[in-house]
Design an enzyme around this catalytic site. Structure first.
Site, PDB file in Angstrom:
ATOM      1  N   ARG A  57       0.841  -1.195   0.000  1.00 15.83           N
ATOM      2  CA  ARG A  57       0.000   0.000   0.000  1.00 15.83           C
ATOM      3  C   ARG A  57       0.879   1.249   0.000  1.00 15.83           C
ATOM      4  NH1 ARG A  57      -5.071  -0.514   4.029  1.00 15.83           N
ATOM      5  NH2 ARG A  57      -5.897   0.954   2.475  1.00 15.83           N
ATOM      6  N   SER A  58       0.385   2.295  -0.631  1.00 16.33           N
ATOM      7  CA  SER A  58       1.112   3.569  -0.736  1.00 16.33           C
ATOM      8  C   SER A  58       2.457   3.319  -1.421  1.00 16.33           C
ATOM      9  CB  SER A  58       1.252   4.209   0.643  1.00 16.33           C
ATOM     10  OG  SER A  58       1.649   5.559   0.542  1.00 16.33           O
TER      11      SER A  58
END
Length: 396
Positions: free
Chosen positions: A234-235
């Site tokens: 994520r990110s």
């Protein structure tokens, strides 16, 4: 036109939302969060630090009082919230890794979470994963969360931190995973958390080096099913994850939100006009919030100018090896995510026969970075897909 929750500035408001969605997982109280935000008023890095730090200190003190009085649940819950407020307090100080306010708040963030872990019924273990690199040997910090204490090998998620998160803030990923029968390793690689602030290790483009060693460590644990280990990127881990998986055929699945397979393509248009060419060599010409945006990233890469940072970012690409990703892959890209846009390129490049790119509209509740406030919607999409691929023991 972008909507804002409390602050007119996108960066401050976005990070305020990040604390708000932690309420799903017990890391924030909405009343405390909004009271803190209102006290800040028109935010600056200093006022942001001051008010979140005051809130964190008060919640931790209240938790100490509860613990001394034998009120375990109140103490446990308070320590978890204090940890998030400490993290929030130093967020806009990260351009200077030597700032004592940052280092003190970072340590308090970790300590508060450790106090929470002592009181929770969840199997949570602070771990130090051996890491060999060009300058020698050290460890990277992480938390290993087990679905339960039973001697059963279970599917396990490796969840790298993002540009600015910590192993402790991986609790957001751990909660929905644990409820569904997964183990989770939330881990800080080079350029993140303690690796950056304590060991002075910057990000490295060849993420397969640290994550190959992290995978070795995970597979050696008795509670891990070696055939059911997935990468949850994520990110910024939307780059780290696929880069690691492309070099390692031991992964059973890959999830990215959003995929960021070629960071160089984000210069400069992908940063939505945050910087103009004439000021590439001097962050001092930028507004305070933009100077922090780039300063924090420059610090994480050990770059002294924005131009150097952009040159460094161009080395963070993995499309040339993406065809080596053969495991089932799910890519998410929420509407309005400022670092989205790389999912289609990665989807086309990987050779997995089970691959999907989901781009939900904002009307679903998912919008902004990593889905923003729509985390329960996000959980349903991601974990229903993972359950189908990995079939955890508790899935029904």
């Amino acid at each position: 036109m972008a909507t804002h929750t409390l602050f007119s500035n996108d960066d401050f408001d976005g990070n305020f939302d990040r604390t708000l969605y932690g309420a799903y997982y017990g890391t924030a109280d909405l009343g405390e969060a909004f009271a803190t935000g209102r006290a800040i008023g028109k935010p600056t890095a200093d006022s942001w630090h001051q008010h979140w730090r005051e809130r964190a200190d008060q919640v931790r003190a209240d938790s100490d009082t509860s613990r001394a009085g034998g009120h375990r649940v109140s103490a446990r819950d308070g320590y978890l919230r204090a940890g998030e407020y400490y993290r929030q307090s130093y967020f806009f100080l990260r351009h200077d890794p030597t700032d004592t306010r940052l280092l003190d708040a970072f340590s308090a963030h970790r300590d508060a979470f450790a106090s929470f872990a002592e009181l929770t019924d969840v199997h949570a273990q602070k771990v130090a994963v051996p890491y060999r690199h060009d300058q020698g040997e050290t460890t990277v910090h992480g938390w290993f969360f087990a679905a339960d204490d039973q001697p059963v090998r279970r599917p396990t998620l490796i969840a790298p931190c993002g540009y600015d998160s910590t192993a402790e803030s991986g609790w957001f990923t751990a909660v929905p995973a644990l409820e569904r029968g997964y183990n989770v390793l939330s881990v800080e690689g080079p350029g993140q958390g303690a690796s950056l602030y304590h060991d002075k290790l910057p990000f490295r483009a060849d993420a397969e080096v640290p994550y190959g060693q992290i995978m070795d460590w995970v597979l050696a644990r008795d509670l891990v099913d070696p055939e059911r280990v997935a990468m949850m990127g994520r990110s910024f881990a939307g780059y780290l994850g696929p880069r690691a998986v492309a070099a390692d055929n031991r992964y059973a699945a890959l999830v990215c939100d959003p995929a960021q397979p070629d960071m160089g393509t984000k210069i400069p248009g992908g940063f939505a006009g945050k910087i103009a060419a004439p000021v590439m060599n001097a962050a001092t010409h930028l507004s305070a919030d933009k100077a922090e945006f780039f300063g924090a990233r420059m610090a994480a890469h050990h770059c002294s100018t924005i131009a150097d940072y952009f040159d460094e970012l161009k080395t963070f690409t993995m499309l040339a090896t993406a065809s080596q990703i053969t495991c089932p892959t799910l890519l998410l890209e929420s509407e309005g995510d400022p670092v989205g846009g790389g999912g289609a390129a990665l989807l086309d490049a990987i050779s997995s026969t089970t691959k999907e790119l989901i781009s939900p509209p904002a009307s679903t509740g998912l919008s902004g970075h990593c889905g923003g406030l729509g985390q329960k919607v996000w959980e349903r999409i991601v974990f229903d897909w993972l359950d189908t691929i990995l079939a955890p023991a508790t899935a029904t």
